[in-house]
Design an enzyme around this catalytic site. Structure first.
Site, PDB file in Angstrom:
ATOM      1  N   LYS A  11       0.846  -1.201   0.000  1.00 58.60           N
ATOM      2  CA  LYS A  11       0.000   0.000   0.000  1.00 58.60           C
ATOM      3  C   LYS A  11       0.873   1.239   0.000  1.00 58.60           C
ATOM      4  CE  LYS A  11       0.846   1.472   4.403  1.00 58.60           C
ATOM      5  NZ  LYS A  11       1.585   2.694   4.685  1.00 58.60           N
ATOM      6  N   ASP A 141      -1.855  -1.785   9.924  1.00 49.71           N
ATOM      7  CA  ASP A 141      -2.063  -1.829   8.471  1.00 49.71           C
ATOM      8  C   ASP A 141      -2.532  -3.195   7.968  1.00 49.71           C
ATOM      9  OD1 ASP A 141      -1.193   0.795   8.290  1.00 49.71           O
ATOM     10  OD2 ASP A 141       0.881   0.240   7.837  1.00 49.71           O
TER      11      ASP A 141
END
Ligand code: C5P
Length: 309
Positions: A11, A141
């Site tokens: 990401k 995350d």
């Protein structure tokens, strides 16, 4: 021997608004996660005990990945086994395509991939909500790596809402061989801010409109990361990469998460190639990768379904 391979994306954060430090030590965030097409693969194979082995793409120095229970993928397997009342009897082979400690959530991708792979291998059949809850215990995350696409994250990043996103964005990623510690970057951010009173972090309307419209020209100037001054303070060379982005017409350039990866938004695939060449020639970063986003969530690689014998 049963075996299943799951691929999980890296990401970048299109926006990372960082509020104050909470009593639990984490910072309150408003972030826009965006999965990009760099992947780690985790292969889970039945084994007598928990084992971790690691390999990787040529450009990724993966020696620093722990092979013991401190590896986030191993911790994911242990958490799932505990939840299901099983022993974590699995060999996890991690193939790294995501740089280590780069601000691209590679360890989190491995944890998400291990959860999905072990769930399939062991036939535990957890719901998405149960996997999300386990993911939250592993790191801020990890839940996003299970979700993929583009999503708004609140809290410490784990309270996720998928974002409507149109089209594809083309990115050039400037990678460093040496990572930055997320905890150290947050601490440097606190130090630089001193006693300033901070507004509640919120996601930018202009950025969300650009994502919804698939408008790279509008997205570029809206990219923003409150951790960028801290990452640049710890790694001054990052400023040169950001400057090269400006010089070669990137629509926007931003440090990803806690860095040191810098994401440069290109006008299209050809421009991405030009930017990558310019960055590579500059010597300002160790290596360069191109990627597009949004990429899909952690999921089994076709043809690798768990087969028991
Ligand atoms: O959750 P994760 O293990 O990825 O976080 C690593 C470190 O980053 C935390 O220990 C904390 O120091 C810092 N962090 C933070 N606020 C967040 C996320 C991470 O301070 N929202």
């Amino acid at each position: 021997m049963g075996s299943v391979t799951v691929r999980a994306p890296a990401k970048i954060n299109l926006q990372l608004a960082v509020g104050g430090r909470r009593p639990d030590g984490y910072h309150e965030l408003a972030t826009v996660f965006h999965a990009v097409s760099l992947y780690d693969d985790v292969t889970a194979t039945e084994a007598a005990t928990l084992q971790v082995t690691v390999g990787g793409d040529r450009e990724i120095p993966f020696d620093g990945v722990p092979r013991d229970d401190s590896n986030l993928a191993a911790r994911a397997a242990i958490a799932l086994a505990e939840h299901a009342g099983l022993e974590p009897e699995v060999h996890l082979h991690i193939h790294k395509g995501i740089p280590l400690a780069g601000g691209m959530a590679g360890g989190s991708a491995d944890a998400a991939a291990a959860l999905v792979a072990c769930d399939a291998l062991w036939g535990t059949g957890l719901s998405r909500a149960e996997l999300h809850t386990l993911a939250t215990t592993l790191g801020s995350d990890v839940p996003f790596a299970l979700m993929g696409g583009t999503a708004v994250g609140l809290g410490r990043g784990e309270l996720l809402t998928p974002a409507l996103a149109r089209g594809r964005f083309e990115w050039v990623l400037a990678l460093s061989d040496e990572g930055l510690s997320t905890a150290e970057v947050y601490a440097e951010c606190d130090r630089l801010r001193g006693r300033r009173v901070l507004p509640e972090p919120r996601v930018s309307d202009a950025l969300m409109a650009a994502v919804r419209a698939g408008d790279a020209h509008a997205l570029g100037p809206a990219l923003r990361n409150d951790l960028q001054p801290a990452a640049c303070s710890l790694r001054p060379g990052l400023r040169q990469i950001l400057d090269i982005g400006d010089e070669y017409g990137a629509l926007g350039s931003v440090v990803s998460g806690s860095g040191p990866t810098v994401a440069l938004l290109a006008r299209g695939t050809e421009h991405a190639l030009d930017l990558a060449v310019a960055l590579g020639a500059s010597g300002a970063c160790q290596s360069v990768k191109r990627a597009s986003g949004p990429a899909t969530a952690a999921r089994a690689v076709e043809g690798s379904a768990a087969r028991r014998v």
